[in-house]
Design an enzyme around this catalytic site. Structure first.
Site, PDB file in Angstrom:
ATOM      1  CG  ASN A  70      -0.383   0.697   2.406  1.00 22.14           C
ATOM      2  OD1 ASN A  70      -0.417   1.920   2.495  1.00 22.14           O
ATOM      3  ND2 ASN A  70       0.166  -0.083   3.333  1.00 22.14           N
ATOM      4  CB  CYS A 131       6.251   9.954   9.333  1.00 21.56           C
ATOM      5  SG  CYS A 131       4.676   9.225   9.779  1.00 21.56           S
ATOM      6  CB  THR A 196       4.126  -1.850   5.990  1.00 19.78           C
ATOM      7  OG1 THR A 196       4.433  -0.456   5.916  1.00 19.78           O
ATOM      8  CG2 THR A 196       2.655  -2.033   6.294  1.00 19.78           C
ATOM      9  N   GLY A 220       0.810  -8.304   5.536  1.00 20.47           N
ATOM     10  CA  GLY A 220       0.220  -9.613   5.294  1.00 20.47           C
ATOM     11  C   GLY A 220       1.092 -10.747   5.793  1.00 20.47           C
ATOM     12  N   GLY A 247       1.667  -7.968  12.304  1.00 17.98           N
ATOM     13  CA  GLY A 247       2.391  -8.384  11.117  1.00 17.98           C
ATOM     14  C   GLY A 247       1.885  -9.721  10.609  1.00 17.98           C
ATOM     15  N   GLY A 269      -4.429  -6.470  10.863  1.00 16.69           N
ATOM     16  CA  GLY A 269      -4.516  -5.466   9.819  1.00 16.69           C
ATOM     17  C   GLY A 269      -5.007  -5.978   8.484  1.00 16.69           C
TER      18      GLY A 269
END
Length: 321
Positions: A70, A131, A196, A220, A247, A269
């Site tokens: 993503n 970030c 991620t 994933g 995770g 998630g």
């Protein structure tokens, strides 16, 4: 066999250890049509920034083997709308709200902490330090111990004393324990891990990157072994610091694995995208996994794999492992 699923986020008690993962359930509204959001441990909100943000251009999601990429870019309405609309809605449903915050500078994180201190009903704050630091040539805060510590210190100094602060860590570092240590020394009450992993895909038909932003965050089942490794290493170094593990969790057994590594609670998630009822299902499955092993309390398995008797394969008294 009845299992006591009660868990803790620092000093805050939760009814069970299963949470949503930030960015995968908005502020909970999307999931409310599928289950009672008050029945899970907590809703971890999508990362909130000071100002509204439109995010990155499309396409910004792509399926990958055993996962997804993503590149949303922290799209969101900003802190004002969150406090006026989203947080009151969560509280009206009886849900516990763990508010994820993100910023481009230390001052932005500090201001968000001040704003949340004036709000009621904040269970905890998850500080998304993955970030880019716009004051340091775009380097990600979570990749540098000093930068990570600066953010956590600023948030801890300005957030209300009774709101636990969790630093969200990235696995895209050489030494995740060093980053964790810097955050703990700066005042973090706990750690969230992992975010991620940076990944990329190329469309072999167009011969171009699949995502408009080129790279994105990989999540994933593909990243679960990385999450287990990071949680293990950090719990080994800081056994008294609570960890929100995440995770690639799809089942109660996956959640159990992260808890055995050292996670006190577990965020779900990517699984939510194809199974909106994943969180309450995983609560039930985790309870079944614990009951089948003769374990009476969820807290008893946190970090259990670190015990010598477990590493050696011997049975712990009262359990069927």
């Amino acid at each position: 066999m009845a299992v006591d699923l009660r868990s803790r986020l620092a000093h805050v008690e939760l009814p069970n250890p299963i949470l949503t993962a930030s960015g995968c359930a908005g502020a909970g509204r999307e999931l409310a049509q599928f289950f009672d959001v008050a029945k899970i441990g907590a809703v971890v909100t999508k990362s909130v920034m000071l100002a509204p943000r439109s995010g990155r251009p499309t396409p910004r999601m792509a399926e990958t083997p055993s996962g997804m990429l993503n590149s949303i870019g922290l799209q969101g309405p900003g802190i004002d709308t969150f406090l006026q609309r989203d947080l009151p809605w969560l509280l009206s449903r009886g849900a516990r709200a763990v508010v994820s915050i993100a910023g481009g500078t230390v001052d932005e994180y500090a201001e968000l902490a001040v704003r949340l201190s004036d709000a009621s009903g904040v269970t905890a704050v998850e500080v998304n330090i993955s970030c880019p630091n716009v004051e340091d040539r775009g380097q990600v805060f979570a990749c540098d111990p000093a930068a990570s510590a600066a953010v956590i210190e600023a948030v801890r100094a300005r957030i209300r004393y009774d709101i636990p602060v969790f630093a969200k860590l990235s696995a895209d570092v050489t030494d995740v324990v060093a980053i964790a240590g810097a955050c703990v020394r700066a005042g973090a009450d706990g750690l969230s891990m992992i975010n991620t992993l940076l990944g990329m895909a190329i469309d072999t038909k167009t011969l171009r990157p699949t995502l408009a932003g080129v790279t994105g965050g990989l999540s994933g089942p593909a990243i679960r072994p990385v999450a287990v490794r990071c949680i293990w290493q950090v719990h080994e170094a800081f056994p008294d610091i609570p960890i929100i593990g995440m995770g690639g969790v799809r089942t109660g057994r996956d959640a159990l694995e992260l808890m055995l590594a050292g996670a006190a609670t577990v965020s779900v998630g990517t699984a939510i995208f194809h199974d909106p009822s994943a969180c309450p299902r995983i609560v039930r499955e985790l309870e079944e996994e614990l009951a089948s092993r003769g374990i009476e309390r969820a807290t008893d398995v946190v970090g259990l794999a670190h015990e010598p008797s477990q590493v050696a394969g011997r049975r712990r008294p009262g359990s069927v492992l």
